[in-house]
Each structure stands twice: as C-alpha cells, then as structure tokens.
Scaffold this motif. Structure first.
Motif, PDB file in Angstrom:
ATOM      1  N   MET A   1       0.750  -1.015  -0.017  1.00  0.00           N
ATOM      2  CA  MET A   1       0.255   0.054   0.027  1.00  0.00           C
ATOM      3  C   MET A   1       1.259   1.248   0.190  1.00  0.00           C
ATOM      4  N   LYS A   2       0.770   2.138  -1.179  1.00  0.00           N
ATOM      5  CA  LYS A   2       1.694   3.441  -1.407  1.00  0.00           C
ATOM      6  C   LYS A   2       0.949   4.706  -0.082  1.00  0.00           C
ATOM      7  N   THR A  22      -8.491   6.699  -1.626  1.00  0.00           N
ATOM      8  CA  THR A  22      -8.569   5.589  -0.314  1.00  0.00           C
ATOM      9  C   THR A  22      -9.669   5.134   0.228  1.00  0.00           C
ATOM     10  N   ASP A  23     -11.194   5.118  -1.147  1.00  0.00           N
ATOM     11  CA  ASP A  23     -11.938   4.215  -1.069  1.00  0.00           C
ATOM     12  C   ASP A  23     -11.734   2.788  -1.658  1.00  0.00           C
ATOM     13  N   SER A  24     -10.991   3.154  -2.877  1.00  0.00           N
ATOM     14  CA  SER A  24     -11.152   2.459  -3.834  1.00  0.00           C
ATOM     15  C   SER A  24     -10.367   1.979  -4.493  1.00  0.00           C
ATOM     16  N   PHE A  25      -8.570   2.330  -4.118  1.00  0.00           N
ATOM     17  CA  PHE A  25      -7.082   2.067  -4.502  1.00  0.00           C
ATOM     18  C   PHE A  25      -6.357   1.917  -3.410  1.00  0.00           C
ATOM     19  N   ASP A  26      -5.529   1.402  -3.659  1.00  0.00           N
ATOM     20  CA  ASP A  26      -4.541   0.503  -2.412  1.00  0.00           C
ATOM     21  C   ASP A  26      -3.553   1.658  -2.368  1.00  0.00           C
ATOM     22  N   TYR A  27      -4.089   2.460  -1.567  1.00  0.00           N
ATOM     23  CA  TYR A  27      -3.527   3.566  -0.922  1.00  0.00           C
ATOM     24  C   TYR A  27      -3.940   4.656   0.346  1.00  0.00           C
TER      25      TYR A  27
END
Length: 322
Positions: A1-2, A22-27
């Motif tokens: 997670m970046k 934040t909700d839909s990707f890996d951050y």
C-alpha cells in the motif's frame, strides 16, 4: 500500500479525488493542511514527510519549495498545477531535479505553464479536474429554466458585473428570471479585501443591485451543498476574465444545467463550441431561446470526460508508476 502525503492550503478540488483513491485503490493518504501559500506547521509537515512514499502538492506554491527541500531520495514529489500559481514567485523556484511529475488540469494550463513559467513539457501530464457526477444527479425544481446561477464570484476576475448584465437583459425580456449567486463574500477573502480595486468592484456591484428594480430577484448565499443548490438552477454562468478549467459550470452540466461560457483563452479545451459565446448579447439570446436544447446530453458529456472514476483511474496510474 503506497503512502501519500498531500500538502496544500486549498484542497477543495482534490478532496474528492483523495477520498476516492482511499476507498477504491490501494493507497493510504494523509493531509497536511497549510494555513496559506507558505504558512504551515512545520513539525506536522516533517512528520508526514517522514511517513510518506509520495509527496503530493496541491497547487504549486510554497508547499513545493518546502517539499523539494526536504524530500528524500526514495520519495517521489508530484505537483498539481491550476493557474493561480503563474502569478506568484514560486514557479521560478521549482527544482526539476527534485520534482518528479507535474499535473496540469487542462491542455491550456499545460501550454501556459510551459510558455510563461518555462515548466518542461516532459515533466507535465494533463489530468482534468474531477466531478462526482452521481452527487449532482438530482431532479430539477419546476421553473429552474428561469434561474441563472453563478458559483464563485470572488475575486474580481470572476466578473460579477457581467453576470448582472446578463441577468438584467433577461429580466427585461421576462420578469420570471432570477439570478442565484453562491460563494464566499469578498470580505471573507483577506487578500481581496485588502485591495482597493477589488473592494470598489464589489461596492459598485452591490450598490447596483440594491438600487435596481430587480433586486428581489437576485439571491446571494455562502458556500454549502452545491449539488442541492443546483437543483434550482437551469443555467450556470462562466463569465470570468480567465480560468484554468472552471469546475462550476461542469458541475452544473452534471446536474442538467446548461453552461453559458464567455469566450476566453483555453475555453475550448473544456467546453463544447455551442456553449461558448463571444459577448453578453449572444449569451442572453441562447438562454432566452427555448428551442433546440437537449439537457440529456449534458451529464453524459461530463461523465465521459471528467467523471470522478475516470480521473481517479488516471491518477492511480500516475501514482502507481511514480
């Protein structure tokens, strides 16, 4: 997670993007809210800098100068440019050995930053502003076709006077027209209220409204839920001297309101030709004509080009490859 740290003083254009990422990707995203162009809590900023993989500057101002000074060799620095920055001292201080990528929010801004501020083209990428189209998909109230909207009327370059000109001509044609104005008042913006030319502009505009026969048809209110406010609006004005993108009429289109855009540099990068007018008279004719208008195409135009999902997919690709 970046891990992404966002540094900036005005985050209204980026907040929907960071929430979606934040909700839909890996951050994992943390915000360093600055107090101004170069005012901030340095202790907090240093804490976030130590934590982050990517330093993301919203607006190219003092946040960039600070981040490029403190950036570590294993970190990436990304800067999102609007237009305001070109009139400041900060772009001349950019260190392109430290800045990994700059985002221009329209093709016009891409070219202007290269022309005026000498930002290298190879360092820039165009990613438009994003619109949460679902938030604006609400039914219009009855007679919204007679209601004209102006979202944001500060500073002077937003040309409140032109909005009043358009409304006055429409009112003379049909007294059912109303003008709705939404945004911060000029005295709420410190740098605006300190300048005599700015204060005079608003003094004249407000006096003109108060002395007019149509003053009961003009409604001014502060910031709030624009998506609710737009339910009452059939046309959104874009009458500024200049804009980098102008999100307000695009949000209006997402709600089913027609954009009414006066000609200026770069406007055709964002809006369709049929909604761009050379002068106030053409704008009035378009609004007052009830023929050949299909609002069903407005939301689809925004969805195809500026939807939050599509813009965030492009932002994700950029961040993943940073």
């Amino acid at each position: 997670m970046k891990k992404v740290a966002v540094f900036g003083h005005d985050l209204k254009f980026i907040s929907y993007i960071t929430d979606y990422l934040t909700d839909s990707f890996d951050y994992q995203i943390k915000i360093d809210q600055w107090d101004g162009h170069d005012r901030h809590d340095e202790t907090k900023s240093l804490e976030l800098l130590e934590w982050a993989d990517i330093l993301f500057c919203e607006w190219g101002l003092g946040n960039v100068i600070w981040c490029q000074k403190h950036k570590k060799s294993n970190q990436r620095l990304i800067v999102r440019l609007h237009r305001f920055e070109m009139n400041t001292r900060f772009p001349a201080l950019f260190d392109y050995k430290k800045i990994d990528q700059l985002i221009a929010i329209s093709p016009y801004i891409y070219e202007e930053f290269h022309r005026v501020a000498k930002v290298p083209r190879e360092k820039m990428k165009v990613i438009f502003n994003a619109v949460d189209t679902q938030r604006f998909a609400k039914d219009k109230v009855e007679d919204s076709k007679f209601n004209i909207g102006l979202i944001g009327y500060v500073p002077k370059l937003k040309r409140l006077d032109r909005a009043i000109d358009i409304f006055e001509k429409l009112y003379e044609l049909d007294p059912r027209y109303k003008l709705y104005i939404k945004g911060k008042r000029p005295e709420e913006v410190d740098w605006v209220w300190k300048r005599a030319s700015q204060r005079e502009h608003y003094k004249d505009a407000f006096e003109r409204i108060q002395q007019s026969k149509f003053k009961e048809h003009i409604f001014i209110e502060g910031w709030g839920d624009v998506s609710e406010w737009l339910k009452n609006v059939g046309y959104v004005l874009s009458v500024s001297d200049y804009e980098s993108f102008h999100l307000a009429p695009i949000e209006g289109m997402a709600s089913g309101a027609f954009p009414v855009v006066l000609q200026r540099e770069g406007v055709r990068c964002v809006f369709q030709e049929k909604y761009i007018f050379e002068n106030i008279e053409q704008a009035v004719t378009f609004i007052s004509s009830k023929n050949n208008k299909d609002e069903s195409e407005l939301a689809s135009y925004v969805e195809e080009r500026f939807s939050l999902q599509k813009i965030c997919e492009k932002m994700d690709e950029l961040l993943r490859n940073a």
